[in-house]
Structures are given as C-alpha cells and as structure tokens.
Design an enzyme around this catalytic site. Structure first.
Site, PDB file in Angstrom:
ATOM      1  N   GLU A 116      -7.701  10.847   9.920  1.00 50.15           N
ATOM      2  CA  GLU A 116      -6.616  11.109   8.967  1.00 50.15           C
ATOM      3  C   GLU A 116      -5.768  12.261   9.497  1.00 50.15           C
ATOM      4  OE1 GLU A 116      -8.872  12.736   5.724  1.00 50.15           O
ATOM      5  OE2 GLU A 116     -10.282  11.066   5.780  1.00 50.15           O
ATOM      6  N   LYS A 118      -4.230  15.944   9.485  1.00 52.23           N
ATOM      7  CA  LYS A 118      -4.660  17.196   8.872  1.00 52.23           C
ATOM      8  C   LYS A 118      -3.430  17.822   8.233  1.00 52.23           C
ATOM      9  CE  LYS A 118      -7.345  21.326   9.766  1.00 52.23           C
ATOM     10  NZ  LYS A 118      -6.514  22.344   9.161  1.00 52.23           N
ATOM     11  N   ASP A 120      -1.096  20.518   6.469  1.00 50.72           N
ATOM     12  CA  ASP A 120      -0.971  21.973   6.509  1.00 50.72           C
ATOM     13  C   ASP A 120      -0.649  22.461   5.101  1.00 50.72           C
ATOM     14  OD1 ASP A 120      -0.835  24.524   7.564  1.00 50.72           O
ATOM     15  OD2 ASP A 120       1.288  24.354   8.047  1.00 50.72           O
ATOM     16  N   TYR A 228      -8.883  13.694  -0.030  1.00 54.89           N
ATOM     17  CA  TYR A 228      -9.628  13.220   1.135  1.00 54.89           C
ATOM     18  C   TYR A 228     -11.139  13.446   1.058  1.00 54.89           C
ATOM     19  CZ  TYR A 228      -8.660  18.143   2.130  1.00 54.89           C
ATOM     20  OH  TYR A 228      -8.527  19.493   2.027  1.00 54.89           O
ATOM     21  N   LYS A 316      -6.634  19.746  16.818  1.00 49.90           N
ATOM     22  CA  LYS A 316      -5.383  20.482  16.576  1.00 49.90           C
ATOM     23  C   LYS A 316      -4.327  20.052  17.579  1.00 49.90           C
ATOM     24  CE  LYS A 316      -6.209  23.504  13.235  1.00 49.90           C
ATOM     25  NZ  LYS A 316      -6.256  24.922  13.431  1.00 49.90           N
ATOM     26  N   CYS A 410      27.150  49.682   9.115  1.00 52.02           N
ATOM     27  CA  CYS A 410      27.066  48.261   8.786  1.00 52.02           C
ATOM     28  C   CYS A 410      27.973  47.470   9.726  1.00 52.02           C
ATOM     29  CB  CYS A 410      27.480  48.037   7.338  1.00 52.02           C
ATOM     30  SG  CYS A 410      27.689  46.295   6.954  1.00 52.02           S
ATOM     31  N   CYS A 413      31.000  46.012   7.371  1.00 49.21           N
ATOM     32  CA  CYS A 413      31.999  46.832   6.670  1.00 49.21           C
ATOM     33  C   CYS A 413      32.095  48.252   7.204  1.00 49.21           C
ATOM     34  CB  CYS A 413      31.697  46.859   5.178  1.00 49.21           C
ATOM     35  SG  CYS A 413      30.260  47.859   4.761  1.00 49.21           S
ATOM     36  N   CYS A 428      22.693  48.295   4.218  1.00 49.80           N
ATOM     37  CA  CYS A 428      24.062  48.809   4.202  1.00 49.80           C
ATOM     38  C   CYS A 428      24.316  49.324   2.802  1.00 49.80           C
ATOM     39  CB  CYS A 428      25.038  47.680   4.523  1.00 49.80           C
ATOM     40  SG  CYS A 428      26.703  47.995   3.919  1.00 49.80           S
ATOM     41  N   CYS A 433      30.982  46.083   0.702  1.00 45.50           N
ATOM     42  CA  CYS A 433      30.754  45.379   1.960  1.00 45.50           C
ATOM     43  C   CYS A 433      31.048  43.885   1.769  1.00 45.50           C
ATOM     44  CB  CYS A 433      29.306  45.573   2.402  1.00 45.50           C
ATOM     45  SG  CYS A 433      28.863  44.586   3.820  1.00 45.50           S
TER      46      CYS A 433
HETATM   47  S1  IVH Z   1     -11.862  17.405   5.129  1.00 44.39           S
HETATM   48  C1  IVH Z   1     -15.795  19.550   5.336  1.00 44.39           C
HETATM   49  N1  IVH Z   1      -9.536  16.233   5.558  1.00 44.39           N
HETATM   50  O1  IVH Z   1      -8.412  21.619   6.647  1.00 44.39           O
HETATM   51  C2  IVH Z   1     -14.504  18.871   5.444  1.00 44.39           C
HETATM   52  N2  IVH Z   1      -9.605  18.607   5.400  1.00 44.39           N
HETATM   53  O2  IVH Z   1      -9.792  23.418   8.465  1.00 44.39           O
HETATM   54  C3  IVH Z   1     -13.535  19.420   4.531  1.00 44.39           C
HETATM   55  N3  IVH Z   1      -7.432  19.710   5.580  1.00 44.39           N
HETATM   56  O3  IVH Z   1     -10.280  23.319   4.215  1.00 44.39           O
HETATM   57  C4  IVH Z   1     -12.164  19.085   4.760  1.00 44.39           C
HETATM   58  N4  IVH Z   1      -6.243  17.876   5.828  1.00 44.39           N
HETATM   59  O4  IVH Z   1      -7.926  22.500   3.613  1.00 44.39           O
HETATM   60  C5  IVH Z   1     -10.202  17.397   5.393  1.00 44.39           C
HETATM   61  N5  IVH Z   1      -7.530  15.102   5.897  1.00 44.39           N
HETATM   62  C6  IVH Z   1      -8.190  16.251   5.720  1.00 44.39           C
HETATM   63  C7  IVH Z   1      -7.529  17.500   5.715  1.00 44.39           C
HETATM   64  C8  IVH Z   1      -8.289  18.660   5.565  1.00 44.39           C
HETATM   65  C9  IVH Z   1      -6.203  19.198   5.749  1.00 44.39           C
HETATM   66  C10 IVH Z   1      -7.751  21.156   5.500  1.00 44.39           C
HETATM   67  C11 IVH Z   1      -8.662  21.553   4.363  1.00 44.39           C
HETATM   68  C12 IVH Z   1      -9.833  22.248   4.993  1.00 44.39           C
HETATM   69  C13 IVH Z   1      -9.255  22.681   6.285  1.00 44.39           C
HETATM   70  C14 IVH Z   1     -10.337  22.900   7.309  1.00 44.39           C
END
Ligand code: IVH
Length: 670
Positions: A116, A118, A120, A228, A316, A410, A413, A428, A433
C-alpha cells in the site's frame, strides 16, 4: 418534552441513513448520486426535526459539526499499542526484509504480502462500540494518545456508524489522517498572508489541524482518512490483511488508494515501482510504500521486535533533492512588516517540478547553515512540496560568494527595521510601507475577514496605485464613478464591487477583529475575543492582564491586542470605520447564554476542590455572563476557594480580593 410520534422517529432514522449513504458516495467513493442542493435540503429538514423532537441519533450527520471549544485533550490509552514501522531505503533492503521473514518462519515458500502507499499524515485510532463511533485518538507515544473525537467527526469520510456488515461488539480501526497536497498549499499561502509560519509538510499540516481545541477550525481543513489496520477487536475475526481491507471497504471505510496482493518479493518490488510511478498523480503525499505479510496467522507467529512488527516494513522513496545555485536573496515584506529572506534559485527540476524559489525562513537559519549569495546548495522539497535549502556545498565556493545581512532599512519603503524582541524576525516599522499596506488591505477584504468579493490582489494593487485607497478605511469612500475611470472596470463590475462593499458592512465582531490584522491575532484568537467581549468598544484601552486571564491567550498576544487598542490612531480608525455604517453583531458572545446574566462584567478565579467539577463551575460562571480566569490578578473580582486551596489563595489575600466559598457563589446568583 414533545412526545415523538413513531412516524417521525422513522422519518429521522431514514434521513440519517440516506444522508450517511450520500456522504459516503461523495467523500469516500467520490461518486455522488444526488446534487449538493438535494443533500442540503435533506440535511436542513433533518436538523429541524431533530430540534423539534429532541431526537438525535449518534450517527446523525448533524453530529459532525459544532462542539464547543476544548481547553485540553483528554488522554486515551490504546488497548493494543500502536506500533511503528521499520524502514527499507532500497529494493535491496526490501529483499533483506523478505529473507528475515522467511528465516524467522523457517520457510522456503514464497510469502504473500500486501503493498500500500505510505501516507504522509497522522496515525489515528477509531474505536467503534456496537457499530457506533465511540472515540478517536491520536497515536501519541504508541501507548497513550489524545482524544480528538469531535475533530475526527468533522471528517466527512469517517463513518459515524458501521453499515452493511455485522457490526462487531468492539473494534479499533487504525488509519492515517492526511491533507491533500493542493489543500496543503492553499493553507500555507493563507498562513503566510497572515504572517504565520507555513507548515513544513502535509504531515505537520494534518497534525496541526487535528490538534485544534476548536473543532470548527478542523472542519474547515478538508482532512481525509485512509484506514489500513486494526488493533483490539471483539466479535469479529479476520484471516488476513486482504480480508480485513475487503471488510473495511464493504463497511464503507476509506482505504488506501492502492492496495495489492503480491506473491513473493519480486512481485512486491513490481508493486513498489508501480506506486512510485503513480505517485505524481496522487492528490496526497506518499513518502513510501508499506509492505505487510498478508496472513494474520503468520503475522502472529512473526510477532513484534521492541516497537516494530517483524511482519511489516516501510520502503521509503528517495527524497526529492536537487543541486542548484542561489542567484539572489530577496527580503520579502509581509502584512505585519515581517521580513523573510527568500532565495531566488537557478531553476532546477526536482521530482517533476521546477523549483526556482526557496524560503530561507529567517536570518538565524541563514547564519546556522552559513548560506551566501552565489552558493551551490542542496535543495529539498520537504514533504515534497515547499522547497528548502538542506545544506551548502562549501567545497564549491569560489570566494565570490556574498553574505546577506538583514536589511537596515525596509527594502520596500526605506523605513527603519527592528528585530523582534528575543525573536528571530526582523520587521519594517514603517506604518505606511507600501508592501505592508497593500497586504493589510488584502487581508481586510479576504474571505475569512470582511469577505469583500471582487477585491482580489490585482484590484487592490490597482486601486492603491491610483491612490483611491491608501488604507482599508478608504474602501468605504470608493464611488462607482471612480471605478469607471479605471481600466479593469465596466458598468457591471463596478456596480458589483460597490454592492459587495455594502453587503460586507454587516459582519460579526469575530470577523471584524480578525480583519484588523492585529499582530498574532488569527481567526481563532479573534473568535475567543468575541466570546469574551460583547462590543468592539469593550476592547478600547484594554489592559494586557484582562486578556491573559482568558484561557489560551498568551502574553505576547495580550501585549499585542492591548497595544492595538490603546493606540489613539487605531481608535480613531475604528471610529471612522463605524461612521461608514458598519453593523457589527456578536452572536458568539450571546451563544448558549440565557437572559439571566447576574455575573456580567465580573471575573472569577477558582482554587482548590469544589463540590462540583471545576469545568462545570466555570461553565456556570460563564453562562451567567461572568468570566472564569485561570490566574489571580488585580482585575479578579472573586476567588472561589474550595478544599485544599493553592497559592492563588495567598495571592488573592495579598491583593485584597473577595474570597468566597462555592455556596456563597451560588448565593450570589440570587
Ligand atoms: S501500518 C505496525 N500502513 O507510518 C504497522 N502505516 O512509520 C502500523 N502509515 O505509524 C502501520 N501509511 O502512521 C501502515 N498504509 C500504511 C501507512 C502507515 C502511513 C504511517 C503510520 C505509522 C507510520 C510508521
């Protein structure tokens, strides 16, 4: 109470069910089947019925908004700890993860994984009891988080009730709250306009939006959720991650944009590549891919290593960095006069986007990183959006690089520049200004402020350059004839603007206070002021102590507000604004307060243990028109002392303040 007829009960239940379904179609599936107008009509009808019959279901869509502001978040213990993830920074490391899994399971067979994106964002746990959303909490330290239930309910994609499947007795559903990249950018632009520092990445923006005491601010942020995982569950059994996600989808939960089954690590790496490829088209920020062993039995066998499961890892994506040269550093002047250094870069492509500017934040940052004009630098798109300078490549220096000192005057101005006391910002001080004045006008007319439609940045600039407005007061002097002489206006557009100005005159105190652009006063502080001061005039000559008494108002803010309302020039401006017929109402002040206000104008402080919860007593005081403050000062009228009073008692005695018991407080009410 009116007895509720069975037919009405059924009507309400049907409306809740239908509206929840349409909410799901719109916010989860992104495929609405009715118009917004139809939805609104149903919503209003439901709200009317709920109010008339006092029958509100816990999963009613009306429960998604409007909870009174909190002053702290309660702590919530997670029944099962929320773990973190191990990282893999290359495909090689992903293969090593697979080898570890096989070794641990003593298996030569290919393992089945799910992959899946990840997200942010911010990890969240939603607890459903008998199918109803009971509590939502942040991850916190993994063991204990904060109760953000009211805020989470404002996210329309969050189901308030589990539908379509048999609801388990209890289940913790975990997911990521996140903000779309576009929304993040808009939010940051608004923050910069207000002189607030922008969020560094979408993650911080999501976290900042969830951790709001005032859920109405969260509601405005358009947050999303992707579920998730699960924690504690009773009355339901899943065989695998795939099985669980399938259940989530059926139960109308939003799930990750991509989730794929992959048999063996080669297939996993193919999916990772696919996600990375599609990443640029995602509306959200993904910083990697999460790989999980699919089978829950195997997950159990693999277990946990300290705080990370052995059955999952996060791949990552490589950071979005590029190398380029700083051509120039520009001092940019904001609405409140804050001067921000901005680097003008030799354009460079980073992750599909051309980057030519980067904020340097402030001069401390320039000094710390020793950034000079002409330097070759590594630039990163943090959270892959706002570019910033990571470091200087000093070995590339030729000796022709120049230091960039804070301007003494400034740049716009020519007025003097002051350093913020103890702060890192330069400002400033020029009242007139051009940069500041134009931005102040822009702020005054903006949507969350006086909301004058048709006065965008371009028109403000035009009216300013033609000397029609030198200050926002001048907006009310504009005549249609003046506009008609300008290149951008014709009969209709001129009339529209005049009408918009007229319409905007009817406003609320909270909006008006926000419009004034008082340093540090954002929407939230303005609202808080409006809750505690009935009229604008009540703020005239206000002392900083009166402001710090209000919960959540710090000293810096209080100083700034007090300075503003003690400045004769500002007070003249306010009077002159009023003379143009501004009608400033204050619904916030009267909200929830009944006719009886025996404590009007009085300030109370509580110490020690009272027969009732402190919060309840504070509410009582506030409902009676009084003000419940946190600290004793000269402007305190009464100290309500319970058992085991604290140091507030001595202070009140020193200041000769009336000290009363809880019973005496109740007597005062009569
Ligand atoms: S599973 C033990 N799935 O990543 C597994 N985490 O670095 C728990 N996160 O704390 C997380 N997308 O905040 C999982 N598809 C995803 C995710 C995900 C983002 C975040 C989550 C977790 C952090 C770990």
């Amino acid at each position: 109470m009116t007895k509720i007829p069975e037919s009405i009960k059924q009507e309400i239940e049907k409306l809740v069910k239908d509206l929840s379904y349409h909410c799901y179609r719109y916010y989860v599936l992104d495929a609405p089947v009715i118009s917004d107008e139809e939805y609104d009509k149903g919503y209003r009808h439901l709200k009317k019925l709920e109010e008339k019959y006092h029958y509100v279901l816990p999963d009613s869509p009306t429960q998604r908004i409007g909870a009174p502001a909190l002053d702290k978040f309660e702590k919530v213990k997670h029944t099962e700890p929320m773990l973190s993830l191990d990282n893999a920074f290359s495909h090689e490391e992903v293969r090593e993860f697979d080898e570890r899994v096989k070794r641990f399971l003593k298996s030569d067979n290919e393992i089945e994984y799910t992959v899946e994106p990840k997200y942010d964002g911010l990890a969240m746990e939603l607890t459903y009891i008998n199918g109803i959303l009971h509590k939502a909490s942040t991850r916190g330290d993994g063991y204990e988080g904060e109760d953000v239930t009211v805020n989470i309910k404002t996210i329309k994609a969050v189901p308030l009730k589990i539908e379509e499947v048999d609801a388990p007795e209890e289940i913790d559903i975990r997911g990521e709250v996140y903000i779309d990249i576009r929304e993040f950018e808009t939010l940051n632009r608004e923050r910069e306009k207000e002189g607030e520092s922008p969020f560094a990445n979408p993650r911080n923006a999501a976290a900042g939006s969830i951790r709001q005491f005032d859920s109405s601010i969260t509601a405005k942020r358009r947050l999303h959720l992707a579920c998730y995982g699960t924690g504690f569950a009773k009355g339901v059994n899943f065989k695998s991650q795939w099985d669980f996600i399938t259940w989530l989808k059926k139960a109308r939960f939003p799930v990750p944009a991509i989730i794929k089954l992959a048999n063996g690590i080669d297939a996993v790496i193919d999916v990772i590549k696919e996600i990375e490829e599609k990443r640029k088209d995602f509306s959200f920020e993904a910083d990697g891919a999460v790989i999980k062993v699919n089978d829950f039995e195997l997950q159990k066998a693999l277990g946990i290593k300290t705080r990370e499961p052995r059955w999952a890892t996060a791949y990552k994506f490589p950071a979005h960095q590029g190398i380029t040269k700083i051509n120039e550093i520009i001092a940019s002047v904001g609405r409140t006069g804050t001067i921000t250094p901005v680097a003008s870069l030799e354009p460079v492509r980073i992750g599909g986007v051309t980057v030519s500017r980067s904020t340097l934040h402030n001069w401390d940052e320039i000094e710390r990183k020793d950034i000079r004009v002409g330097d070759t630098v590594v630039v990163e798109r943090a959270g892959d959006v706002i570019p910033h300078v990571v470091n200087v490549m000093k070995d590339k220096r030729t000796g022709s690089e120049r230091h960039f000192s804070p301007p003494e005057k400034c740049p716009v101005c020519g007025s003097a520049v002051e350093r913020d006391e103890g702060g890192v910002a330069f400002r400033c001080i020029g009242l007139n200004c051009t940069a500041q004045v134009q931005q102040r006008i822009g702020h005054y007319v903006s949507r969350a402020a006086m909301d004058i439609e048709g006065l965008g940045e371009k028109n403000v600039e035009l009216l300013y350059s033609k000397r029609l407005i030198k200050h926002f007061v001048d907006i009310y002097k504009i005549k249609k004839e003046d506009l008609l002489e300008l290149p951008r206006f014709a009969e209709k557009s001129a009339q529209n603007l005049i009408d918009a100005i007229e319409k905007s005159k009817e406003t609320t105190l909270a909006r008006f206070l926000y419009s004034l652009g008082i340093i540090h006063v954002g929407e939230y502080a303005a609202k808080l002021l409006a809750k505690n001061f009935k009229n604008l005039e009540d703020l005239y000559h206000v002392k900083p102590e009166r402001i710090t008494e209000l919960k959540q108002m710090g000293e810096k803010l209080a100083e700034s507000i007090s300075r503003f309302f003690n400045d004769p020039e500002n007070l003249r401006t306010l009077e002159s604004l009023k003379s143009y017929g501004l009608k400033i109402s204050n619904p916030d002040f009267d909200s929830g307060k009944t006719g009886k206000r025996p404590f009007e104008g009085l300030t109370f402080v509580i110490t020690g243990t009272l027969p009732k919860q402190r919060k309840e007593v504070e509410e009582l005081i506030e409902n009676m028109g009084g003000h419940a403050a946190g600290t004793v000062s000269k402007s305190t009228d009464y100290l309500v002392a319970g058992e085991n009073p604290g140091s507030k008692l001595t202070k009140a005695e020193d200041l000769k303040i009336n000290i009363i018991s809880y019973d005496e407080l109740l007597k005062l009410l009569k």
